[in-house]
Design an enzyme around this catalytic site. Sequence first.
Site, mmCIF file in Angstrom:
data_model
loop_
_atom_site.group_PDB
_atom_site.id
_atom_site.type_symbol
_atom_site.label_atom_id
_atom_site.label_comp_id
_atom_site.label_asym_id
_atom_site.label_seq_id
_atom_site.Cartn_x
_atom_site.Cartn_y
_atom_site.Cartn_z
ATOM 1 N N GLU A 82 48.490 29.551 42.375
ATOM 2 C CA GLU A 82 47.806 29.379 43.665
ATOM 3 C C GLU A 82 46.592 28.525 43.377
ATOM 4 O OE1 GLU A 82 48.913 30.466 46.402
ATOM 5 O OE2 GLU A 82 50.396 31.939 45.789
ATOM 6 N N CYS B 21 40.038 29.722 49.262
ATOM 7 C CA CYS B 21 41.099 28.739 49.035
ATOM 8 C C CYS B 21 41.747 28.339 50.355
ATOM 9 C CB CYS B 21 42.141 29.319 48.101
ATOM 10 S SG CYS B 21 42.734 30.924 48.633
HETATM 11 P P1 NAP Z 1 39.203 27.790 37.497
HETATM 12 O O1 NAP Z 1 38.021 27.192 36.872
HETATM 13 O O2 NAP Z 1 40.484 27.057 37.460
HETATM 14 O O3 NAP Z 1 39.359 29.225 36.782
HETATM 15 C C1 NAP Z 1 40.337 30.126 37.193
HETATM 16 C C2 NAP Z 1 40.612 31.112 36.074
HETATM 17 O O4 NAP Z 1 41.202 30.426 34.980
HETATM 18 C C3 NAP Z 1 39.374 31.800 35.536
HETATM 19 O O5 NAP Z 1 39.686 33.134 35.232
HETATM 20 C C4 NAP Z 1 39.093 31.015 34.253
HETATM 21 O O6 NAP Z 1 38.387 31.755 33.295
HETATM 22 C C5 NAP Z 1 40.495 30.753 33.790
HETATM 23 N N1 NAP Z 1 40.637 29.665 32.875
HETATM 24 C C6 NAP Z 1 40.130 28.423 32.965
HETATM 25 N N2 NAP Z 1 40.539 27.674 31.913
HETATM 26 C C7 NAP Z 1 41.337 28.477 31.154
HETATM 27 C C8 NAP Z 1 42.047 28.293 29.946
HETATM 28 N N3 NAP Z 1 42.059 27.127 29.309
HETATM 29 N N4 NAP Z 1 42.753 29.327 29.437
HETATM 30 C C9 NAP Z 1 42.765 30.509 30.077
HETATM 31 N N5 NAP Z 1 42.102 30.751 31.229
HETATM 32 C C10 NAP Z 1 41.404 29.740 31.765
HETATM 33 O O7 NAP Z 1 38.950 28.149 39.031
HETATM 34 P P2 NAP Z 1 37.684 28.853 39.691
HETATM 35 O O8 NAP Z 1 36.543 27.900 39.585
HETATM 36 O O9 NAP Z 1 37.519 30.228 39.148
HETATM 37 O O10 NAP Z 1 38.154 29.001 41.200
HETATM 38 C C11 NAP Z 1 37.983 27.993 42.173
HETATM 39 C C12 NAP Z 1 39.269 27.288 42.469
HETATM 40 O O11 NAP Z 1 40.297 28.244 42.706
HETATM 41 C C13 NAP Z 1 39.216 26.445 43.732
HETATM 42 O O12 NAP Z 1 39.753 25.187 43.456
HETATM 43 C C14 NAP Z 1 40.101 27.190 44.745
HETATM 44 O O13 NAP Z 1 40.738 26.359 45.667
HETATM 45 C C15 NAP Z 1 41.053 27.882 43.866
HETATM 46 N N6 NAP Z 1 41.551 29.111 44.498
HETATM 47 C C16 NAP Z 1 42.821 29.147 44.978
HETATM 48 C C17 NAP Z 1 43.305 30.296 45.577
HETATM 49 C C18 NAP Z 1 44.708 30.376 46.114
HETATM 50 O O14 NAP Z 1 45.155 31.490 46.418
HETATM 51 N N7 NAP Z 1 45.418 29.291 46.248
HETATM 52 C C19 NAP Z 1 42.482 31.413 45.692
HETATM 53 C C20 NAP Z 1 41.188 31.341 45.199
HETATM 54 C C21 NAP Z 1 40.730 30.180 44.602
HETATM 55 P P3 NAP Z 1 36.786 31.654 33.117
HETATM 56 O O15 NAP Z 1 36.171 32.115 34.370
HETATM 57 O O16 NAP Z 1 36.523 32.553 31.975
HETATM 58 O O17 NAP Z 1 36.487 30.217 32.861
#
Ligand code: NAP
Length: 519
Positions: free
Chosen positions: A256, A293
């Site tokens: 997602e 999102c």
């Molecule tokens: P993110 O930076 O992609 O991080 C998401 C998760 O992935 C976090 O738990 C992060 O951990 C982890 N992560 C990042 N790099 C990783 C790696 N190399 N290995 C393992 N885990 C890793 O996203 P965010 O900033 O938290 O959230 C914002 C984004 O999420 C927005 O773009 C939004 O549109 C999207 N979103 C989508 C939905 C949906 O249902 N479609 C819902 C909510 C949000 P850390 O925090 O420890 O870095």
Amino acid sequence: MTKLANYLEGRWQEGSGNGSPVLDPITGETLATVSADGLDMHAAYDYARQQAGPALRKLSYAERAALLSDIVKVLQANRDKYFDISLRNSGTVQNDSSVDVDGAIYTLSFYAKAGSKMVEKALRLDGESAPLAKDNVFASQHIYVPIQGLALFINAFNFPAWGLWEKAAAALLSGVPVVIKPATSTAWLTHEMVKDVVDANILPAGALNIVCGRPDALLDALNGLDVVSFTGSADTAASLRDHPRIKHDGVRFNAETDSINSAVLGPDTDDDATGLLVREVVRELTIKSGQKCTAIRRIFVPESKYDAVAQAISNKLKTITVGDPRKEGVRMGSLVNLSQRDAILEGIEKLAECSDILFDGRTESTIDLDNENTAVVPPVLFGVRNPDDHPLVHEMEVFGPVATLIPYRNTEHAFTLTRRGMGSLVASVYSNQPDFLAQAAATLAESHGRVHLINNDVAKAHTGHGNVMPQSNHGGPGRAGGGEELGGLRALRFYHRLAAIQGSPEVLGKLAQEAGSES
Ligand code: NAP
């Protein structure tokens, strides 16, 4: 300073080192730290698969649904504490925290109730059996059986409560143990909820695990029969998809991700429909400071309505006080942290280079803050007059209180532009012409996971453009990640394997009995 421990192998384990801080986005105070350094993820996953999986699968679906009900009771009993954590760690006002906390409790309750009506014990039938030979002496029956691996959830920062439980509800109901890795910046609330549920001793040992931070081997320790459900940015999803366990070993991966969602005002110049759109746009811009999102990023209106809608949205935005969520009268709180603030401000600058600013909360909103260096960013409404060749508006997600108003020439133009999001979670459409609403649904469904149709009949009853209801599919094609979640009991499919069973009608009948069905 509390270091949030990780719950793996049925015990709390602290990561080594100082860990990463979990901060208050208004005061800058360090609320806790997280570390996953030095954890043995291979041992943790083996324990979940070998201890918790069989214990969960010994129960029927309805018995597991009863466990979900018990979890609901624990979360309800601690609700006030969760609101306090949300205020301090996410910087959200009460209403916004409710979307996350009460949304989690509602979703779990939904699955507890739906599961309580399930008659199946160990497997589920998929459709009827189909004859493969003359006189039906040999036939095929599709069945779903629960996976015997584990479900790893990697979650985004914006829904620390709902993000866990909307996934865990379907996994646990299916009999699949869960490992949650919350986003570091808001891990505290997820951690507290898991701790409360572990302390209540509801689930078999190893059924609910949490790891805060970035452990080594988070993905390496998986095997091809586990599943991963990821929520976050498209870039992170792309890098995870490249991991050998997913790319090579076939770990099932649900994503997602980003989405450029739309609101579309119908071509009928109807004041009621316009009012409904304006109300929803303002709500979506301000709830959780636009960090949803599903939030509306593009607003499509007939050319003749552009100025009036711009004015109406701006007038409403002006009445909303932005600032410290602890202060009375503040309706819109903070972004999650300073790095998100900087990313949003950068996005605003980029859009400003090629768009008109129709409302700028930084100069027009009432802002109530004692401290200047916070993660608060007031809402900004952009407008573009050249949507066909605009370089950013259909591509760039500014994950904050930012949206863009866009004029369209005719219905076809509106639908074509909406599709330029190249796969979105949701589009909402506002009109009092049923034919138009039905046409919009049929056209937009191809590129959207959900289409939300609003007319006067549902003005008071509808659940909101951005609210994700467990009854409805959540996910979207293409850029939105291509995933599917929720949608009632459809959610269970991700945690089951589909197999075609070929045999005699008598044997297939035994399977049907196992599934609790008559035939
Ligand atoms: P993110 O930076 O992609 O991080 C998401 C998760 O992935 C976090 O738990 C992060 O951990 C982890 N992560 C990042 N790099 C990783 C790696 N190399 N290995 C393992 N885990 C890793 O996203 P965010 O900033 O938290 O959230 C914002 C984004 O999420 C927005 O773009 C939004 O549109 C999207 N979103 C989508 C939905 C949906 O249902 N479609 C819902 C909510 C949000 P850390 O925090 O420890 O870095």
